[in-house]
Scaffold this active site. Sequence first.
Site, short mmCIF file in Angstrom:
data_model
loop_
_atom_site.label_atom_id
_atom_site.label_comp_id
_atom_site.label_asym_id
_atom_site.label_seq_id
_atom_site.Cartn_x
_atom_site.Cartn_y
_atom_site.Cartn_z
N ASP A 136 0.85 -1.19 0.00
CA ASP A 136 0.00 0.00 0.00
C ASP A 136 0.88 1.24 0.00
O ASP A 136 1.75 1.40 0.86
CB ASP A 136 -0.91 0.00 1.23
N HIS A 143 -4.30 14.07 0.56
CA HIS A 143 -4.57 13.28 1.76
C HIS A 143 -3.38 13.32 2.71
O HIS A 143 -3.55 13.52 3.93
CB HIS A 143 -4.88 11.84 1.36
N GLU A 212 -10.73 4.10 3.25
CA GLU A 212 -9.73 4.79 2.43
C GLU A 212 -10.06 4.54 0.97
O GLU A 212 -10.04 3.39 0.51
CB GLU A 212 -8.31 4.31 2.77
N GLU A 214 -9.22 4.27 -2.58
CA GLU A 214 -7.98 4.04 -3.32
C GLU A 214 -8.27 3.33 -4.64
O GLU A 214 -9.36 2.86 -4.90
CB GLU A 214 -7.02 3.16 -2.50
N ASP A 246 -9.20 0.44 1.60
CA ASP A 246 -8.30 -0.07 2.62
C ASP A 246 -8.82 0.37 3.99
O ASP A 246 -8.41 1.39 4.52
CB ASP A 246 -6.88 0.45 2.37
N ARG A 250 -8.51 3.94 13.02
CA ARG A 250 -7.65 5.10 13.30
C ARG A 250 -7.15 5.14 14.74
O ARG A 250 -6.04 5.63 15.00
CB ARG A 250 -8.41 6.39 12.97
N GLN A 253 -4.43 2.63 15.00
CA GLN A 253 -3.31 3.15 14.22
C GLN A 253 -2.54 4.21 15.00
O GLN A 253 -1.30 4.24 14.98
CB GLN A 253 -3.82 3.73 12.90
N LYS A 266 -4.58 -1.85 9.97
CA LYS A 266 -4.80 -1.94 8.52
C LYS A 266 -4.95 -3.37 8.02
O LYS A 266 -5.41 -3.58 6.89
CB LYS A 266 -3.60 -1.33 7.77
N THR A 270 -9.11 -5.45 3.36
CA THR A 270 -9.00 -4.56 2.21
C THR A 270 -9.95 -5.09 1.15
O THR A 270 -9.85 -6.26 0.77
CB THR A 270 -7.56 -4.53 1.67
N GLU A 377 -10.21 12.70 7.47
CA GLU A 377 -10.09 14.05 6.93
C GLU A 377 -11.41 14.82 7.05
O GLU A 377 -11.42 15.99 7.44
CB GLU A 377 -9.69 14.00 5.46
#
Length: 434
Positions: A136, A143, A212, A214, A246, A250, A253, A266, A270, A377
Amino acid sequence: MAPLASWLDIDPKSHFSIYNLPFGIISTSGESTPHVAVAIGDYALDLHAFAQQNGFSALSIIQPHQQVFSQPTLNGFAALGRPMHRVVREYLQSVLLKDGPFPDAFEKNKQLQKAALKPIEICKMHLPMFINDYTDFYAGLNHAYNVGVLFRGPQNALQPNYKHLPVGYHGRASSVVVSGTPIKRPNGQILANPTAEVKEPIFSESKKLDIELELGCFVCKPSSLGDPVRIADAPQHLFGIVLLNDWSARDIQAWEYVPLGPFNSKNFGTTISPWVVLMDALEPFAADGITNDTQVLPYLNEKGPKSHYSIDLSVSLTTASGNTSNIGKTTAKNLLFSFPQMLAHHTIGGCPFNVGDLLGSGTISGESKSEKGCLLEQTDNGKTEISLEGGEKRKFLENGDQVTITGCCGTEDGALVGFGECTGKIEPAVKISF
């Protein structure tokens, strides 16, 4: 581009126009063994049945390799290489074309149509590739900047290396799943009080579960241990692109990522879309990405070719109450580094690649709030809420929430090149007692 006319009835708004023909793996009640198909309108063209009933009669070059269409992954077909992908896709376009050059092969062959054209709605979709490895990246500049501001302030938002190389981490492939697979909320260590003087974690389910937005890109040509893939050669190593979510915890993380980066936050899931859009189908939509104001080293210098794509991306959230809200729109042009650059950088030290390896782009965000590709975000790490249909609000994902990513190139009816959907629904965490 002026739309081509097919003898098959295709909705002009379909993501799967005759200009697309993405490849995937299907099974049906009548053929339970997974095998290769392409999407065309509301149908899956079953290439196992198509090949067995001599559908490739006018394409001699593929005939010695037709067994790849009976395999349960696309790896065998992908390994045939970009030139073969191109001629097979162009041949399939030609036999689907109204009054095309080979009408007897398919247009006038009712028996073959009955055997090979399956409504997509009756097909079970499977993971399209056997994925040996997954990496990844973090190529979404907006971002990376927005998240950097959240945690380090605007002066130190981007690390000094960010514009010099495609930042990434070597992930895992075991939990990459096909669209529609439920995602269990993960458990792990979190800081219940991040502001406390003594940092003591607790064991908890994630309270800050996120998405996420992607893209993923599959590799079709292997490389050898110790041999870098040159930037000029990298496009020939790329098979096609999928949508990718993904999922990210948070709060897990935030506690674990220093000093080596994300791990359990993570690796629980996915999700990718089931249809792989070939690089050739995307070529008409080649575009520039975000301009890099830093001169990259020669091994990353693409010297001009447009290697990003004008893919319009959208994210919606459906709550347990059934209300659906669009929570973000952006474009795939919001990447600083391209997939060829990612591959060239990944191999520069000699790391080998295998057919089926997957590269993730990193979260794709634009500059405005409506273009942000994750809730981290959009909510400033939970400081604010986003409003949904029906009066509901979210800081992060709740159990029962279903996230759907879509992507499409072009705006002209009958000529859309899209990806379908990448969907996952959040299930409660596993209850663990000690």
